[in-house]
Write a protein that holds these residues in place. Structure first.
Motif, short mmCIF file in Angstrom:
data_model
loop_
_atom_site.label_atom_id
_atom_site.label_comp_id
_atom_site.label_asym_id
_atom_site.label_seq_id
_atom_site.Cartn_x
_atom_site.Cartn_y
_atom_site.Cartn_z
N THR A 79 -22.12 -54.91 -62.00
CA THR A 79 -23.17 -54.72 -62.83
C THR A 79 -23.46 -55.59 -63.81
N SER A 82 -24.95 -58.72 -62.35
CA SER A 82 -26.30 -58.40 -61.66
C SER A 82 -25.99 -58.50 -60.29
N ASN A 85 -27.94 -53.68 -58.91
CA ASN A 85 -29.12 -53.25 -59.74
C ASN A 85 -29.10 -51.81 -60.14
N GLU A 86 -30.18 -51.52 -60.79
CA GLU A 86 -30.19 -50.27 -61.42
C GLU A 86 -30.49 -49.06 -60.02
N GLN A 207 -30.55 -49.58 -66.39
CA GLN A 207 -29.32 -49.71 -66.23
C GLN A 207 -28.15 -48.93 -66.96
#
Length: 303
Positions: A79, A82, A85-86, A207
Motif C-alpha cells: 500500500t 502504491s 489501490n483503495e 486508503q
C-alpha cells in the motif's frame, strides 16, 4: 544418722508431633524435626514429560500468527508503494470479513443468530467510526519524520508479538469461560497504534480507512477465527497453519529474497529448534516437594 537424698525421676519427654498450628511443643525447638520429616519428600512429582511431536504441534500456533503478522506487513508495504489501490484494499476487507463470519458460523459451537447479529452490529459501528475518524488518522503524525514512524512501528509490532496470547483469542470467543488477560490487551493496543502510524503515511482518506479496517480486522478477529478453527478440529488447524506458512513464504519470496530467508529461519527456529531445546532442558529440571510446601486449595473459587 545418714540422711537419704530422694532423687525425683525426670519426667518423660513428650514425643514431637508434626502439626501445622499447634505452637511450640514443650522440650523442642521451634524448628525441630525428627528422622521421619524427610520421609514425605518427593522429587519431580509435578514435572511434565513432554514429547517432541506434541511440543512441535503446540508451537504451530506461534508460527501461524507470525505468518499472519507478516502478511499484514506485506499489505502495508504494498500500500505504501502504491502497488495496492483503495479499491483492491476495500475488496480485500470485504472478503476477509465474509470469510471470517463463514468460519465462525461453521466452527463455533455456541454461535447463535442473536450473537451473530450482535457481531454484525458491532462491526457496523466499528466501520462507521473508522470512516469518520479517517481524516484525523491521515494528519495525526504529519509533523513526525518517517524514520521515527518506522522505528516506533517496528517496536510496537515486536511488543505485540511478545505479549500476544497464542493459546487463546484477543477478544472473547463464543462459549469461552475466561476473558482475555491484561497482556493480550496491551498487545492489541500496540498493534492498533502501529496501524494508525502506518495509515498516517497514506495520501488519501479512502486508503487510510481501508488500511485501518484491514489491520484491525486481522489483529482483532484473526485470533478469534484461528481459535475457533483449532477448537473445532486440531487437524484442520494444522493444515490451515501449514497452508498459511506456504502462502506467506511465497509472497515474501516475491518481495525480497533476504526477508524470505529470515522468515523461513524464524519459522524453523520456532517450530523445530525451540521444541527440541525445551525437551533437552527438561532433563535438567529438578523439583523437590515435601511437608515444607505451602498448602494449596483443592477447589476452584469462581464467581
Amino acid at each position: 544418722m545418714d540422711s537419704s537424698i530422694n532423687e525425683n525421676p525426670s519426667p518423660t519427654r513428650s514425643r514431637w508431633r508434626k502439626v501445622a498450628y499447634g505452637g511450640m511443643q514443650p522440650g523442642f525447638d521451634d524448628n525441630h524435626t525428627d528422622e521421619t520429616f524427610l520421609e514425605a519428600m518427593v522429587m519431580n512429582t509435578n514435572v511434565v514429560k513432554r514429547s517432541m511431536l506434541k511440543v512441535m504441534q503446540d508451537s504451530v500456533s506461534i508460527s501461524q500468527y507470525l505468518c499472519i503478522v507478516a502478511l499484514v506487513i506485506l499489505v502495508w508495504t504494498c500500500t505504501l508503494r502504491s502497488t495496492l489501490n483503495e479499491n483492491t484494499l476495500l475488496l480485500l476487507d470485504v472478503s476477509l470479513l465474509g470469510l471470517g463470519f463463514l468460519v465462525l458460523i461453521l466452527t463455533a459451537e455456541m454461535m447463535s443468530l442473536n450473537l451473530l447479529f450482535q457481531y454484525f452490529i458491532n462491526i457496523s459501528f466499528f466501520t462507521t467510526g473508522l470512516y469518520v475518524l479517517a481524516p484525523i488518522y491521515q494528519t495525526l503524525t504529519r509533523s513526525i519524520s518517517s524514520d521515527s514512524i518506522w522505528a516506533v512501528t517496528v517496536s510496537l509490532l515486536i511488543l505485540h508479538l511478545f505479549l500476544h496470547d497464542y493459546s487463546g483469542s484477543t477478544i472473547r470467543a463464543p462459549g469461552a469461560l475466561k476473558n482475555p488477560n491484561l497482556t493480550s490487551c496491551i498487545s492489541l493496543n500496540a498493534s492498533v497504534v502501529a496501524s494508525v502510524f502506518i495509515a498516517s503515511r497514506l495520501p488519501s482518506r479512502i486508503q487510510v480507512f481501508a488500511i485501518m479496517l484491514f489491520s484491525l480486522q486481522v489483529f482483532l478477529f484473526a485470533p478469534l477465527v484461528t481459535y475457533c478453527i483449532k477448537k473445532y478440529s486440531f487437524q484442520l488447524h494444522l493444515w490451515f497453519s501449514f497452508g498459511l506458512m506456504v502462502l506467506t513464504l511465497a509472497f515474501v519470496y516475491m518481495l525480497h529474497r533476504l526477508l524470505f530467508v529470515l522468515l523461513l529461519g524464524l519459522l524453523v527456529f520456532v517450530t523445530v529448534v525451540c521444541p527440541y531445546w525445551l525437551i533437552r532442558i527438561q532433563e535438567f529440571k529438578f523439583e523437590i516437594n515435601g511437608p515444607w510446601d505451602e498448602a494449596k486449595l483443592c477447589f476452584d473459587i469462581t464467581e
